[in-house]
Motif scaffolding. Structure first.
Motif, mmCIF file in Angstrom:
data_model
loop_
_atom_site.group_PDB
_atom_site.id
_atom_site.type_symbol
_atom_site.label_atom_id
_atom_site.label_comp_id
_atom_site.label_asym_id
_atom_site.label_seq_id
_atom_site.Cartn_x
_atom_site.Cartn_y
_atom_site.Cartn_z
ATOM 1 N N ASP A 50 -85.044 45.515 27.354
ATOM 2 C CA ASP A 50 -83.960 44.577 27.649
ATOM 3 C C ASP A 50 -84.269 43.239 26.986
ATOM 4 O OD1 ASP A 50 -82.857 46.574 29.154
ATOM 5 O OD2 ASP A 50 -83.373 45.710 31.091
ATOM 6 N N PHE A 51 -83.349 42.762 26.152
ATOM 7 C CA PHE A 51 -83.604 41.525 25.409
ATOM 8 C C PHE A 51 -82.310 40.913 24.913
ATOM 9 C CE2 PHE A 51 -83.518 44.930 22.345
ATOM 10 C CZ PHE A 51 -82.816 44.413 21.288
ATOM 11 N N ARG A 52 -82.411 39.640 24.556
ATOM 12 C CA ARG A 52 -81.352 38.906 23.872
ATOM 13 C C ARG A 52 -81.977 38.389 22.577
ATOM 14 N NH1 ARG A 52 -77.327 36.259 26.362
ATOM 15 N NH2 ARG A 52 -78.582 36.017 28.240
ATOM 16 N N LEU A 53 -81.334 38.690 21.450
ATOM 17 C CA LEU A 53 -81.765 38.204 20.149
ATOM 18 C C LEU A 53 -80.656 37.325 19.597
ATOM 19 C CD1 LEU A 53 -83.725 38.283 17.696
ATOM 20 C CD2 LEU A 53 -82.424 40.267 16.890
ATOM 21 N N VAL A 54 -80.988 36.090 19.271
ATOM 22 C CA VAL A 54 -80.037 35.162 18.656
ATOM 23 C C VAL A 54 -80.648 34.728 17.332
ATOM 24 C CG1 VAL A 54 -78.744 33.007 18.909
ATOM 25 C CG2 VAL A 54 -79.268 34.379 20.937
ATOM 26 N N LEU A 55 -79.844 34.771 16.283
ATOM 27 C CA LEU A 55 -80.333 34.363 14.967
ATOM 28 C C LEU A 55 -79.173 33.948 14.091
ATOM 29 C CD1 LEU A 55 -79.563 36.837 12.831
ATOM 30 C CD2 LEU A 55 -81.410 37.957 14.064
ATOM 31 N N GLU A 56 -79.512 33.310 12.988
ATOM 32 C CA GLU A 56 -78.522 32.981 11.967
ATOM 33 C C GLU A 56 -78.781 33.858 10.756
ATOM 34 O OE1 GLU A 56 -78.725 28.788 11.236
ATOM 35 O OE2 GLU A 56 -77.802 28.308 13.154
ATOM 36 N N MET A 57 -77.687 34.314 10.138
ATOM 37 C CA MET A 57 -77.759 35.237 9.008
ATOM 38 C C MET A 57 -76.786 34.786 7.922
ATOM 39 S SD MET A 57 -76.851 39.272 9.192
ATOM 40 C CE MET A 57 -77.040 40.337 7.787
ATOM 41 N N ARG A 58 -77.228 34.937 6.683
ATOM 42 C CA ARG A 58 -76.348 34.648 5.540
ATOM 43 C C ARG A 58 -76.476 35.797 4.545
ATOM 44 N NH1 ARG A 58 -76.801 28.933 2.710
ATOM 45 N NH2 ARG A 58 -78.942 29.626 2.404
ATOM 46 N N LEU A 59 -75.338 36.267 4.030
ATOM 47 C CA LEU A 59 -75.291 37.397 3.107
ATOM 48 C C LEU A 59 -74.542 36.976 1.850
ATOM 49 C CD1 LEU A 59 -75.811 40.453 2.687
ATOM 50 C CD2 LEU A 59 -73.624 40.876 3.826
ATOM 51 N N THR A 60 -75.177 37.178 0.688
ATOM 52 C CA THR A 60 -74.575 36.800 -0.585
ATOM 53 C C THR A 60 -74.697 37.970 -1.563
ATOM 54 O OG1 THR A 60 -75.358 34.550 -0.193
ATOM 55 C CG2 THR A 60 -74.575 35.058 -2.403
ATOM 56 N N PRO A 61 -73.602 38.452 -2.120
ATOM 57 C CA PRO A 61 -72.226 38.074 -1.827
ATOM 58 C C PRO A 61 -71.770 38.697 -0.503
ATOM 59 C CG PRO A 61 -72.212 39.876 -3.384
ATOM 60 C CD PRO A 61 -73.655 39.513 -3.154
ATOM 61 N N ASP A 62 -70.653 38.230 0.012
ATOM 62 C CA ASP A 62 -70.130 38.720 1.283
ATOM 63 C C ASP A 62 -69.749 40.199 1.206
ATOM 64 O OD1 ASP A 62 -69.262 38.268 4.033
ATOM 65 O OD2 ASP A 62 -67.235 38.548 3.257
ATOM 66 N N SER A 63 -69.540 40.709 0.014
ATOM 67 C CA SER A 63 -69.195 42.127 -0.153
ATOM 68 C C SER A 63 -70.422 43.035 -0.117
ATOM 69 C CB SER A 63 -68.461 42.332 -1.475
ATOM 70 O OG SER A 63 -69.297 41.962 -2.554
ATOM 71 N N ALA A 64 -71.629 42.440 -0.092
ATOM 72 C CA ALA A 64 -72.850 43.235 0.034
ATOM 73 C C ALA A 64 -72.915 43.807 1.446
ATOM 74 C CB ALA A 64 -74.070 42.373 -0.276
ATOM 75 N N ASN A 65 -73.979 44.532 1.761
ATOM 76 C CA ASN A 65 -74.090 45.194 3.055
ATOM 77 C C ASN A 65 -75.496 44.995 3.599
ATOM 78 O OD1 ASN A 65 -74.483 47.209 5.114
ATOM 79 N ND2 ASN A 65 -72.730 48.301 4.304
ATOM 80 N N SER A 66 -75.581 44.617 4.871
ATOM 81 C CA SER A 66 -76.862 44.473 5.540
ATOM 82 C C SER A 66 -76.634 44.714 7.023
ATOM 83 C CB SER A 66 -77.450 43.074 5.298
ATOM 84 O OG SER A 66 -78.746 42.985 5.871
ATOM 85 N N LEU B 205 -86.786 37.964 26.550
ATOM 86 C CA LEU B 205 -87.030 39.232 27.213
ATOM 87 C C LEU B 205 -86.453 39.211 28.611
ATOM 88 C CD1 LEU B 205 -90.720 39.851 26.095
ATOM 89 C CD2 LEU B 205 -88.606 40.655 25.025
ATOM 90 N N ASN B 206 -85.963 40.368 29.066
ATOM 91 C CA ASN B 206 -85.384 40.533 30.398
ATOM 92 C C ASN B 206 -84.327 39.475 30.712
ATOM 93 O OD1 ASN B 206 -87.110 42.780 30.942
ATOM 94 N ND2 ASN B 206 -88.766 41.298 31.206
ATOM 95 N N PRO B 207 -83.308 39.369 29.865
ATOM 96 C CA PRO B 207 -82.275 38.348 30.060
ATOM 97 C C PRO B 207 -81.256 38.750 31.121
ATOM 98 C CG PRO B 207 -81.679 39.712 28.225
ATOM 99 C CD PRO B 207 -83.032 40.203 28.704
ATOM 100 N N THR B 208 -80.378 37.808 31.438
ATOM 101 C CA THR B 208 -79.248 38.128 32.308
ATOM 102 C C THR B 208 -78.242 38.957 31.515
ATOM 103 O OG1 THR B 208 -78.103 36.106 31.664
ATOM 104 C CG2 THR B 208 -79.509 36.008 33.644
ATOM 105 N N GLN B 209 -77.314 39.589 32.209
ATOM 106 C CA GLN B 209 -76.338 40.480 31.585
ATOM 107 C C GLN B 209 -75.082 39.705 31.186
ATOM 108 O OE1 GLN B 209 -76.696 44.032 31.459
ATOM 109 N NE2 GLN B 209 -74.708 44.447 30.618
ATOM 110 N N ALA B 210 -75.231 38.686 30.363
ATOM 111 C CA ALA B 210 -74.051 37.920 29.933
ATOM 112 C C ALA B 210 -74.317 37.303 28.560
ATOM 113 C CB ALA B 210 -73.732 36.819 30.934
ATOM 114 N N ILE B 211 -73.300 37.356 27.715
ATOM 115 C CA ILE B 211 -73.378 36.696 26.416
ATOM 116 C C ILE B 211 -73.388 35.188 26.671
ATOM 117 C CG2 ILE B 211 -71.947 36.141 24.376
ATOM 118 C CD1 ILE B 211 -73.346 38.734 23.947
ATOM 119 N N LEU B 212 -74.211 34.466 25.920
ATOM 120 C CA LEU B 212 -74.291 33.020 26.058
ATOM 121 C C LEU B 212 -72.934 32.379 25.762
ATOM 122 C CD1 LEU B 212 -77.654 32.322 24.229
ATOM 123 C CD2 LEU B 212 -77.258 32.299 26.692
#
Length: 158
Positions: free
Chosen positions: A24-40, A147-154
């Protein structure tokens, strides 16, 4: 302070996986994809699977599929046709919450996935995908793991 993946023409997908098996976890991050048509994507509750692959959930990132949920080497697309609030020219904030059998995803503060999936993996690794095919750069920064977060999106992600 930035994890960078670059590819010109990969023959197969590559993954950077954590060593930690998370439940059980919450992962928050920032992501950038170039070009936007690529896939990740961002792997969650995933396991290594054969050479050059993983099995488990993936929060997708590519034109038209940002914020969707896919199960790699499993049932395929789990939640698609979601709002596309991505910033095609810059950083996007992903929040992924896994608690019990529930998986939630928010992209730039908008919830795109809320799935209760008793058949899904209950634990696994997190990681990042560098997709085969076209030339691309994918970047990840400002990673926060709870780890072991509450059951709600921030409500606020910044």
């Amino acid at each position: 302070g930035v994890i960078v993946g670059r590819a010109e023409d990969l023959e197969h997908n590559e993954y950077l996986l954590s060593e930690y098996d998370l439940k059980d976890f919450r992962l928050v991050l920032e992501m950038r994809l170039t070009p936007d048509s690529a896939n990740s994507g961002i792997q969650v509750r995933s396991q290594p699977f054969e050479e050059h692959s993983v099995q488990g959930y993936q929060a997708d990132a590519s034109k038209g599929i940002w914020g969707t949920l896919y199960e790699v080497h499993g049932r395929g697309l789990m939640v698609g046709d979601v709002p596309q609030p991505q910033n095609t020219e810059g950083w996007n904030t992903y929040e992924i919450l896994c608690v019990g059998t529930r998986v939630q995803i928010a992209l730039n503060g908008l919830k795109t996935v809320d799935l209760d999936d008793p058949k899904g993996a209950a634990h696994g690794r997190v990681g990042f995908q560098l997709h085969q095919g076209q030339a691309m750069t994918v970047q990840f920064r400002r990673l926060r793991l709870e780890l072991n977060p509450t059951q709600a999106i921030l409500q606020t992600l910044r």
